[in-house]
Design an enzyme around this catalytic site. Structure first.
Site, PDB file in Angstrom:
ATOM      1  N   GLY A  43       0.864  -1.125   0.048  1.00  0.00           N
ATOM      2  CA  GLY A  43       0.097   0.206  -0.020  1.00  0.00           C
ATOM      3  C   GLY A  43       0.847   1.373   0.115  1.00  0.00           C
ATOM      4  O   GLY A  43       1.870   1.281   0.297  1.00  0.00           O
ATOM      5  N   ASN A  51       4.253  -0.174  10.112  1.00  0.00           N
ATOM      6  CA  ASN A  51       3.097  -1.124  10.393  1.00  0.00           C
ATOM      7  C   ASN A  51       3.446  -1.525  11.849  1.00  0.00           C
ATOM      8  O   ASN A  51       2.297  -1.912  12.602  1.00  0.00           O
ATOM      9  CB  ASN A  51       3.595  -2.549   9.628  1.00  0.00           C
ATOM     10  CG  ASN A  51       2.385  -2.476   8.192  1.00  0.00           C
ATOM     11  OD1 ASN A  51       2.365  -3.484   7.716  1.00  0.00           O
ATOM     12  ND2 ASN A  51       1.866  -1.619   8.013  1.00  0.00           N
ATOM     13  N   ASN A 108       1.475  -9.139   8.065  1.00  0.00           N
ATOM     14  CA  ASN A 108       0.260  -8.614   7.929  1.00  0.00           C
ATOM     15  C   ASN A 108      -0.095  -8.219   6.433  1.00  0.00           C
ATOM     16  O   ASN A 108       0.958  -7.970   5.405  1.00  0.00           O
ATOM     17  CB  ASN A 108       0.472  -6.826   8.348  1.00  0.00           C
ATOM     18  CG  ASN A 108      -0.552  -5.998   7.894  1.00  0.00           C
ATOM     19  OD1 ASN A 108      -1.623  -6.317   8.096  1.00  0.00           O
ATOM     20  ND2 ASN A 108      -0.264  -4.875   7.332  1.00  0.00           N
ATOM     21  N   ARG A 185       2.755   8.725   4.964  1.00  0.00           N
ATOM     22  CA  ARG A 185       2.553   8.222   4.055  1.00  0.00           C
ATOM     23  C   ARG A 185       2.711   8.893   2.519  1.00  0.00           C
ATOM     24  O   ARG A 185       3.141   8.355   1.813  1.00  0.00           O
ATOM     25  CB  ARG A 185       1.090   7.468   4.007  1.00  0.00           C
ATOM     26  CG  ARG A 185       0.963   6.597   5.144  1.00  0.00           C
ATOM     27  CD  ARG A 185       1.360   5.199   4.828  1.00  0.00           C
ATOM     28  NE  ARG A 185       1.088   4.258   5.731  1.00  0.00           N
ATOM     29  CZ  ARG A 185       0.891   2.891   5.661  1.00  0.00           C
ATOM     30  NH1 ARG A 185       0.643   2.484   4.114  1.00  0.00           N
ATOM     31  NH2 ARG A 185       0.648   1.934   6.598  1.00  0.00           N
ATOM     32  N   HIS A 269      -8.679  -3.253   8.673  1.00  0.00           N
ATOM     33  CA  HIS A 269      -7.753  -4.054   8.045  1.00  0.00           C
ATOM     34  C   HIS A 269      -6.199  -3.819   9.083  1.00  0.00           C
ATOM     35  O   HIS A 269      -5.418  -4.786   9.142  1.00  0.00           O
ATOM     36  CB  HIS A 269      -7.233  -3.546   6.602  1.00  0.00           C
ATOM     37  CG  HIS A 269      -6.299  -4.654   6.057  1.00  0.00           C
ATOM     38  ND1 HIS A 269      -6.712  -5.837   5.848  1.00  0.00           N
ATOM     39  CD2 HIS A 269      -5.076  -4.446   5.427  1.00  0.00           C
ATOM     40  CE1 HIS A 269      -5.746  -6.333   4.988  1.00  0.00           C
ATOM     41  NE2 HIS A 269      -4.745  -5.565   4.556  1.00  0.00           N
ATOM     42  N   TRP A 270      -5.934  -2.638   9.562  1.00  0.00           N
ATOM     43  CA  TRP A 270      -4.793  -2.364  10.432  1.00  0.00           C
ATOM     44  C   TRP A 270      -4.954  -2.770  11.975  1.00  0.00           C
ATOM     45  O   TRP A 270      -5.080  -1.968  12.767  1.00  0.00           O
ATOM     46  CB  TRP A 270      -4.447  -0.911  10.241  1.00  0.00           C
ATOM     47  CG  TRP A 270      -3.817  -0.534   9.178  1.00  0.00           C
ATOM     48  CD1 TRP A 270      -3.251  -1.238   7.883  1.00  0.00           C
ATOM     49  CD2 TRP A 270      -3.672   0.931   8.499  1.00  0.00           C
ATOM     50  NE1 TRP A 270      -2.824  -0.466   7.131  1.00  0.00           N
ATOM     51  CE2 TRP A 270      -2.900   0.754   7.407  1.00  0.00           C
ATOM     52  CE3 TRP A 270      -4.093   2.070   9.167  1.00  0.00           C
ATOM     53  CZ2 TRP A 270      -2.865   1.982   6.506  1.00  0.00           C
ATOM     54  CZ3 TRP A 270      -3.685   3.320   8.349  1.00  0.00           C
ATOM     55  CH2 TRP A 270      -3.227   3.145   7.101  1.00  0.00           C
TER      56      TRP A 270
END
Length: 293
Positions: A43, A51, A108, A185, A269-270
């Site tokens: 991503g 992460n 992950n 990000r 999702h995280w």
């Protein structure tokens, strides 16, 4: 709380480099004890540090934590390969380069798929496996999921607004996504080399070509071989995952002989970020349980 439970680790203090014949692999190391390999997802702007940095304090009390940065995501040296193809080789180069035997592994999303593929091909690599969303195959939900479609939108047209929409799809509570996280990000995701690697994975044409090649291949998909993974495995999932819907977990739960499933509510999702304490508790109980092979 004791000092050990409140210890935080800094980026520079934990960063390490491992030279290999195919470039430098960078990683973060913290703690002492049995080795625990942590593999990140994919991503925009992802790194292993982003992460797992929040989980190091909990895991480093029990393990020598090794957070590997996959090639193609702007930290380890890039390769000419598709990032997904380069990742398993990076793991074996890393383990060989550090002269590690069997390790525990946390993966992950993409990292979980990498771990699953390696466990199928090399049963000797991992003692215990933890996955965080991602492995399996959608049974009831359409594919690709909402989060993957938003990821493709950003990859095709990388705007800050598209990045925020994608990041919000990764969580149950949008308040988890802070301005600082967005800036981190954005800076990495828009680096030209990192963006080019992302387009090799998630550009719409690239993803369509990859899916077509998989359908035409005689090689069975990894999810059809999950029954070959004999290591004890904890499959963790956010109940409200909009990237890899929860029904994907049905396949590994039913076919992997030593798998158990832990689902966390109010969580996307995280999982390791949004339900940090609950996830750490479940993972540590699993990894430190007596009787593991």
């Amino acid at each position: 709380m004791t000092e050990a439970t409140t210890r935080t680790f800094g980026y520079d203090e934990t960063l390490r480099e491992l030279p290999t014949e195919q470039g430098v692999l960078r990683y973060h190391e913290a703690g002492e004890g049995p080795p625990l390999l942590l593999l990140h997802g994919s991503g925009p702007g992802v790194t292993g540090w982003r992460n797992y940095r929040g989980n190091l304090a909990a895991f480093a009390r029990h393990f020598r934590c090794l957070v590997l940065e996959f090639p193609g995501f702007g930290v380890s040296d890039p390769t000419d390969e598709h990032p997904m193809a380069a990742a398993p080789q990076a793991v074996t180069r890393f383990l060989d380069g550090l002269s590690l035997g069997r390790v525990d592994v946390v993966g992950n999303s993409m990292g979980g798929i990498v771990a699953a593929n390696l466990a199928i091909a090399r049963p000797d690599l991992f003692r215990r496996i933890v996955t965080v969303g991602g492995i399996g195959r959608s049974v009831f939900s359409p594919a690709p999921g909402e989060g993957i479609n938003l990821l493709m939108d950003f990859t095709e047209n990388p705007t800050r607004e598209a990045l925020v929409r994608w990041m919000h799809s990764m969580v149950y509570d949008p308040e988890v996504v802070t301005d600082e996280m967005v800036e981190e990000r954005w800076t990495q995701a828009t680096d030209p080399d990192t963006l080019a690697a992302a387009r090799r994975m998630y550009g719409r044409k690239a993803l369509a070509a990859s899916m077509a090649a998989a359908e035409a291949s005689d090689r069975p998909p990894y999810w059809s071989m999950l029954h070959k993974i004999t290591a004890p495995t904890l499959v963790t999932w956010g109940r409200d995952d909009r990237v890899s819907p929860l029904d994907m977990a049905l396949l590994p739960m039913r076919t992997m002989p030593k798998a158990e499933l832990h689902v966390l509510p109010d969580c996307g999702h995280w999982v390791m970020i949004e339900q940090k304490e609950a996830w750490e508790s479940a993972v540590l109980a699993f990894l430190t349980r007596p009787g593991g092979s």
